[in-house]
Design a protein around this motif. Structure first.
Motif, PDB file in Angstrom:
ATOM      1  N   TYR A 102       6.118  -3.053  13.731  1.00  0.00           N
ATOM      2  CA  TYR A 102       6.148  -2.385  14.951  1.00  0.00           C
ATOM      3  C   TYR A 102       6.847  -3.092  16.270  1.00  0.00           C
ATOM      4  CZ  TYR A 102       3.470   2.021  13.459  1.00  0.00           C
ATOM      5  OH  TYR A 102       3.187   2.971  13.022  1.00  0.00           O
ATOM      6  N   ILE A 103       6.787  -4.273  16.148  1.00  0.00           N
ATOM      7  CA  ILE A 103       7.461  -5.101  16.939  1.00  0.00           C
ATOM      8  C   ILE A 103       9.188  -5.001  16.847  1.00  0.00           C
ATOM      9  CG2 ILE A 103       7.910  -7.659  18.057  1.00  0.00           C
ATOM     10  CD1 ILE A 103       5.082  -8.283  17.146  1.00  0.00           C
ATOM     11  N   ALA A 104       9.398  -5.158  15.748  1.00  0.00           N
ATOM     12  CA  ALA A 104      10.747  -5.031  15.263  1.00  0.00           C
ATOM     13  C   ALA A 104      11.327  -3.508  15.905  1.00  0.00           C
ATOM     14  CB  ALA A 104      11.218  -5.170  14.051  1.00  0.00           C
ATOM     15  N   HIS A 105      10.441  -2.479  15.410  1.00  0.00           N
ATOM     16  CA  HIS A 105      10.827  -1.058  15.766  1.00  0.00           C
ATOM     17  C   HIS A 105      11.131  -1.154  17.121  1.00  0.00           C
ATOM     18  CE1 HIS A 105      10.692   3.371  15.277  1.00  0.00           C
ATOM     19  NE2 HIS A 105       9.794   3.391  16.509  1.00  0.00           N
ATOM     20  N   PHE A 106       9.922  -1.614  18.277  1.00  0.00           N
ATOM     21  CA  PHE A 106       9.878  -1.467  19.523  1.00  0.00           C
ATOM     22  C   PHE A 106      11.409  -2.001  20.035  1.00  0.00           C
ATOM     23  CE2 PHE A 106       9.328  -3.423  23.645  1.00  0.00           C
ATOM     24  CZ  PHE A 106       9.029  -2.403  24.241  1.00  0.00           C
ATOM     25  N   PHE A 107      11.864  -3.134  19.626  1.00  0.00           N
ATOM     26  CA  PHE A 107      13.137  -3.815  19.834  1.00  0.00           C
ATOM     27  C   PHE A 107      14.352  -3.240  19.016  1.00  0.00           C
ATOM     28  CE2 PHE A 107      10.049  -7.174  21.088  1.00  0.00           C
ATOM     29  CZ  PHE A 107      10.716  -7.382  22.422  1.00  0.00           C
ATOM     30  N   LYS A 108      14.099  -2.005  18.528  1.00  0.00           N
ATOM     31  CA  LYS A 108      15.388  -1.166  17.999  1.00  0.00           C
ATOM     32  C   LYS A 108      16.190  -2.153  16.686  1.00  0.00           C
ATOM     33  CE  LYS A 108      15.682   2.072  21.681  1.00  0.00           C
ATOM     34  NZ  LYS A 108      14.227   2.559  21.565  1.00  0.00           N
ATOM     35  N   LYS A 109      15.277  -2.683  15.997  1.00  0.00           N
ATOM     36  CA  LYS A 109      15.728  -3.547  14.961  1.00  0.00           C
ATOM     37  C   LYS A 109      15.455  -2.712  13.780  1.00  0.00           C
ATOM     38  CE  LYS A 109      17.530  -6.511  17.463  1.00  0.00           C
ATOM     39  NZ  LYS A 109      18.840  -6.891  17.509  1.00  0.00           N
ATOM     40  N   LYS A 110      16.225  -3.139  12.528  1.00  0.00           N
ATOM     41  CA  LYS A 110      15.846  -2.232  11.292  1.00  0.00           C
ATOM     42  C   LYS A 110      14.599  -2.516  10.829  1.00  0.00           C
ATOM     43  CE  LYS A 110      18.058  -0.887   7.034  1.00  0.00           C
ATOM     44  NZ  LYS A 110      18.946   0.289   7.096  1.00  0.00           N
ATOM     45  N   VAL A 111      13.962  -1.800  10.282  1.00  0.00           N
ATOM     46  CA  VAL A 111      12.586  -2.094   9.614  1.00  0.00           C
ATOM     47  C   VAL A 111      12.684  -1.349   8.116  1.00  0.00           C
ATOM     48  CG1 VAL A 111      10.169  -1.080   9.651  1.00  0.00           C
ATOM     49  CG2 VAL A 111      11.338  -1.684  11.768  1.00  0.00           C
ATOM     50  N   VAL A 112      12.357  -2.228   7.296  1.00  0.00           N
ATOM     51  CA  VAL A 112      12.291  -1.992   5.687  1.00  0.00           C
ATOM     52  C   VAL A 112      10.981  -2.236   5.340  1.00  0.00           C
ATOM     53  CG1 VAL A 112      13.088  -2.530   3.238  1.00  0.00           C
ATOM     54  CG2 VAL A 112      14.858  -2.630   5.465  1.00  0.00           C
ATOM     55  N   PHE A 113      10.193  -1.376   4.571  1.00  0.00           N
ATOM     56  CA  PHE A 113       8.859  -1.380   4.053  1.00  0.00           C
ATOM     57  C   PHE A 113       8.942  -0.934   2.545  1.00  0.00           C
ATOM     58  CE2 PHE A 113       4.829  -0.311   2.781  1.00  0.00           C
ATOM     59  CZ  PHE A 113       3.858  -1.403   3.464  1.00  0.00           C
ATOM     60  N   ILE A 114       8.351  -1.873   1.597  1.00  0.00           N
ATOM     61  CA  ILE A 114       8.410  -1.705   0.285  1.00  0.00           C
ATOM     62  C   ILE A 114       6.925  -1.426  -0.061  1.00  0.00           C
ATOM     63  CG2 ILE A 114       8.913  -2.523  -2.175  1.00  0.00           C
ATOM     64  CD1 ILE A 114      10.885  -4.468  -0.670  1.00  0.00           C
ATOM     65  N   GLU A 115       6.394  -0.176  -0.382  1.00  0.00           N
ATOM     66  CA  GLU A 115       5.267   0.323  -0.750  1.00  0.00           C
ATOM     67  C   GLU A 115       4.590  -0.429  -2.126  1.00  0.00           C
ATOM     68  OE1 GLU A 115       2.258   1.072   0.015  1.00  0.00           O
ATOM     69  OE2 GLU A 115       2.056   3.325   0.288  1.00  0.00           O
ATOM     70  N   THR A 116       3.539  -0.996  -1.970  1.00  0.00           N
ATOM     71  CA  THR A 116       3.031  -1.652  -3.103  1.00  0.00           C
ATOM     72  C   THR A 116       3.176  -1.044  -4.361  1.00  0.00           C
ATOM     73  OG1 THR A 116       1.021  -3.162  -3.742  1.00  0.00           O
ATOM     74  CG2 THR A 116       0.573  -1.073  -2.718  1.00  0.00           C
ATOM     75  N   PHE A 117       3.260  -2.075  -5.281  1.00  0.00           N
ATOM     76  CA  PHE A 117       3.304  -1.759  -6.789  1.00  0.00           C
ATOM     77  C   PHE A 117       1.864  -1.115  -7.161  1.00  0.00           C
ATOM     78  CE2 PHE A 117       2.718  -3.039 -11.137  1.00  0.00           C
ATOM     79  CZ  PHE A 117       3.705  -2.518 -11.684  1.00  0.00           C
ATOM     80  N   ALA A 118       0.965  -1.464  -6.700  1.00  0.00           N
ATOM     81  CA  ALA A 118      -0.222  -1.208  -7.129  1.00  0.00           C
ATOM     82  C   ALA A 118      -0.749   0.235  -7.033  1.00  0.00           C
ATOM     83  CB  ALA A 118      -1.412  -2.045  -6.469  1.00  0.00           C
ATOM     84  N   ASN A 119       0.018   0.825  -6.049  1.00  0.00           N
ATOM     85  CA  ASN A 119      -0.247   2.241  -5.651  1.00  0.00           C
ATOM     86  C   ASN A 119       0.614   3.150  -6.557  1.00  0.00           C
ATOM     87  OD1 ASN A 119      -1.868   0.976  -3.874  1.00  0.00           O
ATOM     88  ND2 ASN A 119      -1.858   2.473  -2.596  1.00  0.00           N
ATOM     89  N   ILE A 120       0.218   3.972  -7.343  1.00  0.00           N
ATOM     90  CA  ILE A 120       0.936   5.106  -8.142  1.00  0.00           C
ATOM     91  C   ILE A 120       0.810   6.323  -7.690  1.00  0.00           C
ATOM     92  CG2 ILE A 120       1.313   5.949 -10.420  1.00  0.00           C
ATOM     93  CD1 ILE A 120       0.018   3.205 -11.526  1.00  0.00           C
ATOM     94  N   ARG A 121      -0.163   6.660  -7.194  1.00  0.00           N
ATOM     95  CA  ARG A 121      -0.583   8.027  -6.616  1.00  0.00           C
ATOM     96  C   ARG A 121      -1.397   8.235  -5.345  1.00  0.00           C
ATOM     97  NH1 ARG A 121      -0.592   7.891 -12.028  1.00  0.00           N
ATOM     98  NH2 ARG A 121      -0.067   9.869 -13.465  1.00  0.00           N
ATOM     99  N   THR A 122      -1.418   7.179  -4.718  1.00  0.00           N
ATOM    100  CA  THR A 122      -2.087   7.257  -3.251  1.00  0.00           C
ATOM    101  C   THR A 122      -1.391   6.364  -2.300  1.00  0.00           C
ATOM    102  OG1 THR A 122      -3.533   5.330  -3.913  1.00  0.00           O
ATOM    103  CG2 THR A 122      -4.607   7.581  -4.269  1.00  0.00           C
ATOM    104  N   LYS A 123      -1.264   6.730  -0.972  1.00  0.00           N
ATOM    105  CA  LYS A 123      -0.826   5.977  -0.092  1.00  0.00           C
ATOM    106  C   LYS A 123      -1.717   4.840   0.412  1.00  0.00           C
ATOM    107  CE  LYS A 123       1.382   9.864   2.222  1.00  0.00           C
ATOM    108  NZ  LYS A 123       1.627  10.506   3.483  1.00  0.00           N
ATOM    109  N   SER A 124      -1.031   3.715   0.474  1.00  0.00           N
ATOM    110  CA  SER A 124      -1.709   2.452   1.168  1.00  0.00           C
ATOM    111  C   SER A 124      -1.927   2.749   2.529  1.00  0.00           C
ATOM    112  CB  SER A 124      -0.977   1.073   0.903  1.00  0.00           C
ATOM    113  OG  SER A 124       0.052   1.073   1.469  1.00  0.00           O
ATOM    114  N   LEU A 125      -2.764   2.053   3.446  1.00  0.00           N
ATOM    115  CA  LEU A 125      -2.862   2.176   4.787  1.00  0.00           C
ATOM    116  C   LEU A 125      -1.607   1.705   5.351  1.00  0.00           C
ATOM    117  CD1 LEU A 125      -4.389   2.752   7.326  1.00  0.00           C
ATOM    118  CD2 LEU A 125      -5.709   0.631   7.131  1.00  0.00           C
ATOM    119  N   SER A 126      -1.155   0.477   4.823  1.00  0.00           N
ATOM    120  CA  SER A 126       0.049  -0.068   5.340  1.00  0.00           C
ATOM    121  C   SER A 126       1.189   0.882   5.227  1.00  0.00           C
ATOM    122  CB  SER A 126       0.398  -1.476   4.587  1.00  0.00           C
ATOM    123  OG  SER A 126      -0.619  -2.361   4.811  1.00  0.00           O
ATOM    124  N   GLY A 127       1.241   1.623   4.036  1.00  0.00           N
ATOM    125  CA  GLY A 127       2.370   2.630   3.924  1.00  0.00           C
ATOM    126  C   GLY A 127       2.276   3.743   4.915  1.00  0.00           C
TER     127      GLY A 127
END
Length: 156
Positions: A100-125
């Protein structure tokens, strides 16, 4: 050379993040994770390229209530000091404030959803999907939940 910050909580999220090590040297990189007895050894593996925030778990809500805001401040300080062009995270609670800090400063944000989740969203995701410039899932089935994501397969 782009400055890239790789950030995650300890444990499985950090294990996934460290799978990206083959690409680290393509960037001016820095790793941020929680300080634990097992993670302190990473200072030898990544000299001058790792910083730590305080370890905290939401399973102990009383202490987490104090640790999380403290870590948010640490993330802001690290961001200002390191000035990354891109922030990459595999989650969880340690990575989200930095995204969120990077997003605020208009920098690129890359997120990799956890391998552990196959059918449900993580809170972080769920939190990262709203702001990520690139959102990567490791299971094709997750594209149903995150239609704008990129399926990249497993990082293991």
């Amino acid at each position: 050379m782009k400055k890239v910050m790789f950030i995650s909580s300890t444990g499985g999220h950090l294990s996934e993040l460290l799978q990206l090590q083959p690409i680290f040297d393509e960037y001016d990189y820095h790793i941020v994770t929680e300080k634990t007895k097992s993670n302190i050894k990473l200072m030898d593996r990544f000299p001058n390229r790792i910083s730590f925030v305080k370890y905290g778990t939401k399973h102990n809500l009383f202490t987490y209530f104090f640790i999380f805001p403290f870590n948010c401040i640490l993330c802001l300080i690290l961001y200002i000091r390191l000035k990354p062009d891109v922030v990459v995270s595999t989650g969880a609670h340690t990575g989200i404030p930095m995204l969120y800090i990077a997003h605020f400063f208009k920098k690129k944000v890359v997120f990799i959803e956890t391998f552990a989740n196959i059918r449900t969203k993580s809170l972080s995701g769920k939190l990262a999907y709203k702001i990520a410039d690139t959102f990567i899932v490791q299971w094709e089935s997750m594209l149903e939940l995150y239609p704008d994501a990129i399926y990249a397969g497993w990082i293991f």
